[in-house]
Design a protein around this motif. Structure first.
Motif, PDB file in Angstrom:
ATOM      1  N   GLU A  14     -20.065  25.093  78.838  1.00 55.21           N
ATOM      2  CA  GLU A  14     -20.243  24.082  80.006  1.00 55.21           C
ATOM      3  C   GLU A  14     -21.150  24.473  80.972  1.00 55.21           C
ATOM      4  OE1 GLU A  14     -16.843  22.980  82.945  1.00 55.21           O
ATOM      5  OE2 GLU A  14     -15.910  22.786  80.900  1.00 55.21           O
ATOM      6  N   PRO A  15     -21.864  23.651  81.396  1.00 54.17           N
ATOM      7  CA  PRO A  15     -22.936  23.942  82.341  1.00 54.17           C
ATOM      8  C   PRO A  15     -21.942  24.766  83.680  1.00 54.17           C
ATOM      9  CG  PRO A  15     -23.385  21.812  81.790  1.00 54.17           C
ATOM     10  CD  PRO A  15     -22.252  22.100  81.306  1.00 54.17           C
ATOM     11  N   PHE A  16     -22.622  25.794  84.313  1.00 53.40           N
ATOM     12  CA  PHE A  16     -21.787  26.394  85.417  1.00 53.40           C
ATOM     13  C   PHE A  16     -22.940  26.659  86.552  1.00 53.40           C
ATOM     14  CE2 PHE A  16     -23.423  29.121  82.021  1.00 53.40           C
ATOM     15  CZ  PHE A  16     -24.101  30.096  82.939  1.00 53.40           C
ATOM     16  N   VAL A  17     -22.292  26.910  87.653  1.00 54.91           N
ATOM     17  CA  VAL A  17     -23.291  27.106  88.920  1.00 54.91           C
ATOM     18  C   VAL A  17     -22.847  28.491  89.186  1.00 54.91           C
ATOM     19  CG1 VAL A  17     -23.596  26.701  91.234  1.00 54.91           C
ATOM     20  CG2 VAL A  17     -23.010  24.766  89.595  1.00 54.91           C
ATOM     21  N   ILE A  18     -23.841  29.478  89.434  1.00 54.14           N
ATOM     22  CA  ILE A  18     -23.532  30.952  89.916  1.00 54.14           C
ATOM     23  C   ILE A  18     -24.154  30.841  91.219  1.00 54.14           C
ATOM     24  CG2 ILE A  18     -23.785  33.323  89.507  1.00 54.14           C
ATOM     25  CD1 ILE A  18     -23.848  32.504  86.867  1.00 54.14           C
ATOM     26  N   ALA A  19     -23.501  31.265  92.381  1.00 53.85           N
ATOM     27  CA  ALA A  19     -24.094  31.557  93.646  1.00 53.85           C
ATOM     28  C   ALA A  19     -24.292  32.671  93.955  1.00 53.85           C
ATOM     29  CB  ALA A  19     -23.122  30.734  94.742  1.00 53.85           C
ATOM     30  N   VAL A  20     -25.274  33.148  94.395  1.00 51.65           N
ATOM     31  CA  VAL A  20     -25.916  34.779  94.506  1.00 51.65           C
ATOM     32  C   VAL A  20     -26.447  34.719  96.016  1.00 51.65           C
ATOM     33  CG1 VAL A  20     -27.059  37.047  93.937  1.00 51.65           C
ATOM     34  CG2 VAL A  20     -26.091  35.191  92.201  1.00 51.65           C
ATOM     35  N   ASP A  21     -25.752  35.621  97.018  1.00 48.96           N
ATOM     36  CA  ASP A  21     -26.155  35.500  98.301  1.00 48.96           C
ATOM     37  C   ASP A  21     -26.216  37.111  98.559  1.00 48.96           C
ATOM     38  OD1 ASP A  21     -26.047  32.752  99.222  1.00 48.96           O
ATOM     39  OD2 ASP A  21     -23.916  32.705  98.831  1.00 48.96           O
ATOM     40  N   ARG A 145     -28.768  32.592 101.084  1.00 50.26           N
ATOM     41  CA  ARG A 145     -27.947  33.425 102.163  1.00 50.26           C
ATOM     42  C   ARG A 145     -26.506  32.666 102.357  1.00 50.26           C
ATOM     43  NH1 ARG A 145     -32.181  35.305 101.838  1.00 50.26           N
ATOM     44  NH2 ARG A 145     -33.212  36.827 102.811  1.00 50.26           N
ATOM     45  N   ASP A 146     -26.575  31.347 102.231  1.00 52.33           N
ATOM     46  CA  ASP A 146     -25.314  30.395 102.381  1.00 52.33           C
ATOM     47  C   ASP A 146     -24.973  29.690 101.185  1.00 52.33           C
ATOM     48  OD1 ASP A 146     -27.501  29.080 101.926  1.00 52.33           O
ATOM     49  OD2 ASP A 146     -27.287  27.537 103.549  1.00 52.33           O
ATOM     50  N   ILE A 147     -25.433  30.140  99.915  1.00 51.71           N
ATOM     51  CA  ILE A 147     -25.061  29.515  98.806  1.00 51.71           C
ATOM     52  C   ILE A 147     -23.463  29.131  98.518  1.00 51.71           C
ATOM     53  CG2 ILE A 147     -25.544  28.790  96.241  1.00 51.71           C
ATOM     54  CD1 ILE A 147     -28.001  28.949  98.522  1.00 51.71           C
ATOM     55  N   ALA A 149     -21.020  29.984 100.747  1.00 49.82           N
ATOM     56  CA  ALA A 149     -20.197  29.433 101.794  1.00 49.82           C
ATOM     57  C   ALA A 149     -20.480  28.120 101.963  1.00 49.82           C
ATOM     58  CB  ALA A 149     -20.536  30.489 102.898  1.00 49.82           C
ATOM     59  N   VAL A 150     -21.692  27.585 101.808  1.00 47.10           N
ATOM     60  CA  VAL A 150     -22.242  26.213 102.233  1.00 47.10           C
ATOM     61  C   VAL A 150     -22.724  25.256 101.434  1.00 47.10           C
ATOM     62  CG1 VAL A 150     -23.557  25.098 103.967  1.00 47.10           C
ATOM     63  CG2 VAL A 150     -22.713  27.226 104.541  1.00 47.10           C
ATOM     64  N   VAL A 151     -23.805  25.800 100.677  1.00 45.99           N
ATOM     65  CA  VAL A 151     -24.423  24.856  99.580  1.00 45.99           C
ATOM     66  C   VAL A 151     -23.791  24.593  98.456  1.00 45.99           C
ATOM     67  CG1 VAL A 151     -26.672  24.752  98.048  1.00 45.99           C
ATOM     68  CG2 VAL A 151     -26.528  25.978 100.441  1.00 45.99           C
ATOM     69  N   ALA A 152     -22.875  25.387  97.813  1.00 46.94           N
ATOM     70  CA  ALA A 152     -22.122  25.079  96.585  1.00 46.94           C
ATOM     71  C   ALA A 152     -20.825  26.140  96.492  1.00 46.94           C
ATOM     72  CB  ALA A 152     -23.013  25.775  95.267  1.00 46.94           C
ATOM     73  N   PRO A 153     -20.056  25.554  97.741  1.00 47.09           N
ATOM     74  CA  PRO A 153     -18.634  26.334  97.759  1.00 47.09           C
ATOM     75  C   PRO A 153     -17.863  26.025  96.455  1.00 47.09           C
ATOM     76  CG  PRO A 153     -18.857  24.232  99.336  1.00 47.09           C
ATOM     77  CD  PRO A 153     -20.188  24.348  98.567  1.00 47.09           C
ATOM     78  N   ASP A 200     -24.728  28.176 109.438  1.00 44.97           N
ATOM     79  CA  ASP A 200     -25.047  28.872 108.316  1.00 44.97           C
ATOM     80  C   ASP A 200     -25.675  30.112 108.267  1.00 44.97           C
ATOM     81  OD1 ASP A 200     -24.110  26.246 107.881  1.00 44.97           O
ATOM     82  OD2 ASP A 200     -25.999  25.691 106.868  1.00 44.97           O
ATOM     83  N   PRO A 201     -25.144  31.231 109.176  1.00 52.67           N
ATOM     84  CA  PRO A 201     -25.580  32.424 108.869  1.00 52.67           C
ATOM     85  C   PRO A 201     -25.301  33.098 107.413  1.00 52.67           C
ATOM     86  CG  PRO A 201     -23.829  32.558 110.068  1.00 52.67           C
ATOM     87  CD  PRO A 201     -23.927  30.980 109.837  1.00 52.67           C
ATOM     88  N   LEU A 202     -26.252  34.271 107.182  1.00 50.74           N
ATOM     89  CA  LEU A 202     -25.971  35.131 106.037  1.00 50.74           C
ATOM     90  C   LEU A 202     -24.451  35.279 106.045  1.00 50.74           C
ATOM     91  CD1 LEU A 202     -26.593  36.805 103.429  1.00 50.74           C
ATOM     92  CD2 LEU A 202     -27.304  38.499 105.187  1.00 50.74           C
ATOM     93  N   ALA A 203     -23.881  34.859 105.099  1.00 50.79           N
ATOM     94  CA  ALA A 203     -22.246  35.117 104.838  1.00 50.79           C
ATOM     95  C   ALA A 203     -21.742  35.347 103.716  1.00 50.79           C
ATOM     96  CB  ALA A 203     -21.636  33.764 105.612  1.00 50.79           C
ATOM     97  N   GLN A 204     -20.977  36.202 103.553  1.00 54.11           N
ATOM     98  CA  GLN A 204     -20.171  36.536 102.328  1.00 54.11           C
ATOM     99  C   GLN A 204     -19.024  35.564 102.126  1.00 54.11           C
ATOM    100  OE1 GLN A 204     -19.428  40.716 102.147  1.00 54.11           O
ATOM    101  NE2 GLN A 204     -17.355  40.138 101.158  1.00 54.11           N
TER     102      GLN A 204
END
Ligand code: DC
Length: 234
Positions: A14-21, A145-147, A149-153, A200-204
């Motif tokens: 299935e298509p997935f989303v991988i967020a790398v910050d 930087r914010d993927i 946490a914000v863009v793709a939680p 949206d600061p650089l956030a883990q």
């Protein structure tokens, strides 16, 4: 750490989303492009979008700290983002700007532009559209930087790449053939700006897997990420 979603998605195809910050010089771009290639997925470099808006601001002769005008420019430019991991492209008002967005002028001013909430809102909307489209087809690896946490939680897998600041500066100056000391200072300045801005600061993300790349090769990092996706050969 929640990797179950990614594991299930990878196993079922299935298509997935991988967020790398992570900060500059953590190896994000190379790792994400290679990972996307191996997975047959799309690749989105969100930093290139902030850089393209900064280029438009500078080309218009506008002071990057003139927030009102920066917002106007950000809302009027047309950004077209190509998500092929082999050859990612970014178009600004009909022109490919992959080269000029990497220049020293843009690099110096991009943190100021990326700190403007209205600019972020516009670019985050476009990023979410690109991710939604990829989700209907092949899946996508997204870096920024914010993927997570914000863009793709709701990303299936969230990764936070870190590396020792000295090593990050060494990589960056090798890549840009720039002076190590000046590069280290520029990285420290941008880290500071990117981590302390209000919006949206650089956030883990709390559910991100942290990978320290200081002593790892690119291939080792890619393999480690692929290990988090059972059923996928790295
Ligand atoms: O990853 P990069 O160096 O190309 O990013 C350029 C700048 O854009 C960097 O200073 C931080 C900012 N940025 C951001 O604020 N949010 C993102 N999702 C990606 C980049």
């Amino acid at each position: 750490v929640t990797v179950g979603g990614a594991a299930e998605a990878a196993v079922s195809g299935e298509p997935f989303v991988i967020a790398v910050d992570g900060p500059s010089g953590s190896g994000k771009s190379t790792v994400c492009r290679r990972l996307a290639q191996r997975l047959g997925a799309r690749y989105l470099d969100t930093g290139s979008m902030y850089r393209a808006v900064t280029l438009a601001v500078l080309r218009a002769g506008v002071d990057p700290h003139d927030t009102a005008t920066v917002i106007k420019i950000a809302s009027s430019v047309e950004l077209v983002v190509g998500t092929d991991p082999v050859e990612p492209h970014i178009g600004l008002d009909g022109e490919l700007v992959d080269q000029p967005i990497r220049g020293i002028e843009v690099t110096t001013h991009v943190s100021a532009v990326a700190a403007v909430p209205e600019v972020r809102r516009r670019l985050v909307d476009q990023q979410r559209e690109i991710i939604a489209a990829a989700r209907r087809s092949t899946g996508i690896v997204v870096e920024g930087r914010d993927i997570g946490a914000v863009v793709a939680p709701d990303a299936h897998l969230k990764v936070f790449l870190t590396a020792d600041p000295v090593e990050r500066a060494r990589r960056r100056s090798a890549e840009l053939a720039s002076d190590l000391h000046a590069t280290a200072e520029d990285l420290a300045r941008r880290d500071q700006l990117d981590s302390t801005r209000t919006t949206d600061p650089l956030a883990q993300a709390p559910d991100a897997v942290v990978v320290d790349t200081t002593v790892l090769s690119i291939d080792e990092v890619v393999a480690r990420l692929a290990d988090l996706l059972p059923g996928v050969k790295a």
